[in-house]
Design an enzyme around this catalytic site. Structure first.
Site, mmCIF file in Angstrom:
data_model
loop_
_atom_site.group_PDB
_atom_site.id
_atom_site.type_symbol
_atom_site.label_atom_id
_atom_site.label_comp_id
_atom_site.label_asym_id
_atom_site.label_seq_id
_atom_site.Cartn_x
_atom_site.Cartn_y
_atom_site.Cartn_z
ATOM 1 N N ARG A 39 43.167 36.347 50.574
ATOM 2 C CA ARG A 39 43.148 34.887 50.486
ATOM 3 C C ARG A 39 43.976 34.408 49.309
ATOM 4 N NH1 ARG A 39 40.811 30.132 48.528
ATOM 5 N NH2 ARG A 39 40.385 28.601 50.179
ATOM 6 N N CYS A 40 43.831 35.069 48.171
ATOM 7 C CA CYS A 40 44.607 34.681 46.994
ATOM 8 C C CYS A 40 46.108 34.762 47.252
ATOM 9 C CB CYS A 40 44.267 35.583 45.807
ATOM 10 S SG CYS A 40 42.643 35.321 45.094
#
Length: 402
Positions: A390-391
């Site tokens: 996600r990052c």
């Protein structure tokens, strides 16, 4: 090519995403600079690139259009205004002094877009200053070591989630909290302002005065946004973002979620991410501790409730009967290890389909037991900056949820 950009959830089918393939900026990391540049170790860059290529190829195999930040930046820098903006953000006259800043700015403005894009992302050492950018009257040049940075590298560009956020049909250019990351937002600003792919798309959250980072912003459901408040995003930033979203009719409810101010939990998405429309994976140690202040839009302004358990507040705001919490394991040692290794930091490709690091075996097994399809990638080197799938991704377009 997807024409309609925007996102109203964490789990709508992913159509377009911005990634940044790691490069020279990671090779700039040394034991002397890694702490300052927010990395816990020195990644093996070629292996990190292999892992990132695997990630990008997995997304493409699932029908996702992958845009690479460095390519977007290079294309945007064909604009003279973009070049001026990029150089102005990179050259700090307070640190370099006026004589060197003037010479360096003139040199950078003369670079072609490919070379300028490289310098803006990878940085430049004093040793790399060309002769025509060196000035004999600069004490800064005379006193710095050749290996010092005249323009600092941006190794955290890898984590494209933080430097821009799409909420509905608009984008947010946030204010990043840590000095090592501040300039990242200037590059995404250049891309959205000057790249033809984003022509006509409006910005949200014009203020950008108080820190807000994309890793703290979760689109729980259409109109419902959770904002972590901790090491990176401040209460003032969360409130300013909420009021801006209300003014632009992009949300009706914002949950401000206090999180511990420590490295292992720097963003909300390090302890909690959506994996389906009504399922969330959450670090076991915070399940009973996480709370939320509910900020709601009202006809005559806003209301802010007292803190309540996060899951209860989320269920109420999302208008659902239950939010299933998938924990990261019963064994507290394994749970802590896998949280540190970004086990909770999953990227949803569609409802019930996520990308995760393969190393977090117990968390992944619990996700699968809950009916989630888990697509795994290697992350032994990518994870040295404390970020997961996600990052490392900025969703630009998802299918809207009703």
């Amino acid at each position: 090519m997807v024409d309609e950009l925007g996102s109203n959830s964490e789990v709508g089918t992913l159509k377009v995403v911005i990634l940044h393939r790691p490069g020279t900026e990671l090779r700039r990391l040394t034991p002397r600079s890694s702490d300052q540049l927010l990395f816990d170790g020195l990644p093996w860059v070629s292996r990190a690139q292999e892992e990132h290529d695997q990630f990008a190829e997995l997304l493409r195999s699932r029908g996702v259009e992958v845009l690479l930040l460095s390519e977007l930046l290079t294309e945007a820098l064909h604009s003279g205004a973009a070049r001026m903006q990029g150089v102005a953000a990179a050259v700090d006259s307070r640190r370099l002094g006026i004589p060197l800043a003037q010479e360096l700015s003139a040199y950078l403005r003369g670079l072609d877009p490919v070379r300028l894009s490289h310098v803006l992302t990878a940085g430049m050492t004093f040793n790399e200053l060309p002769a025509d950018a060196r000035t004999d009257v600069s004490l800064v040049v005379r006193m710095h070591h050749d290996a010092d940075f005249v323009i600092e590298p941006l190794p955290n560009l890898l984590f494209t989630r933080d430097s821009s956020i799409w909420i509905g049909p608009r984008f947010v250019i946030p204010s990043l909290a840590m000095r090592a990351r501040v300039r990242e937002a200037s590059l995404t600003d250049i891309i959205y302002a000057h790249h033809p792919r984003f022509t006509g798309i409006r910005r949200a959250y014009e203020s950008r005065t108080a820190p807000v980072e994309g890793g703290d912003v979760l689109l729980l459901a259409p109109g419902v946004v959770a904002v972590g408040v901790g090491e990176r995003t401040t209460p003032a930033g969360a409130e300013a973002l909420a009021r801006s979203l209300f003014d632009d009719d992009l949300a009706h409810t914002v949950l401000a979620v206090p999180i511990a101010q420590r490295r292992a939990q720097m963003h909300l998405d390090t302890v909690c991410t959506m994996v389906d429309v009504d399922k969330v994976v959450m670090y076991a140690n915070v399940v009973d501790e996480l709370t939320a202040f509910t900020i709601e839009r009202q006809p005559d302004g806003v209301t802010i409730s007292d803190a309540a358990p996060f899951v209860e507040a989320a269920v109420r705001a999302m208008g659902i009967e239950k939010l299933q919490v998938i924990g990261t394991g019963i064994d507290p040692v394994v749970a802590e290890r896998e949280q540190w290794d970004d086990g909770n930091n999953t990227l949803a490709l569609a409802p019930g389909v996520v990308v995760a690091y393969e190393r977090n075996a117990q968390t992944n097994a619990r996700l699968e037991a809950a009916g989630i399809e888990v697509l795994t990638i290697g992350g032994s080197e990518l994870g040295t900056g404390r970020g997961g799938p996600r990052c490392m991704s900025c969703p630009v377009a998802r299918d809207p949820l009703p």
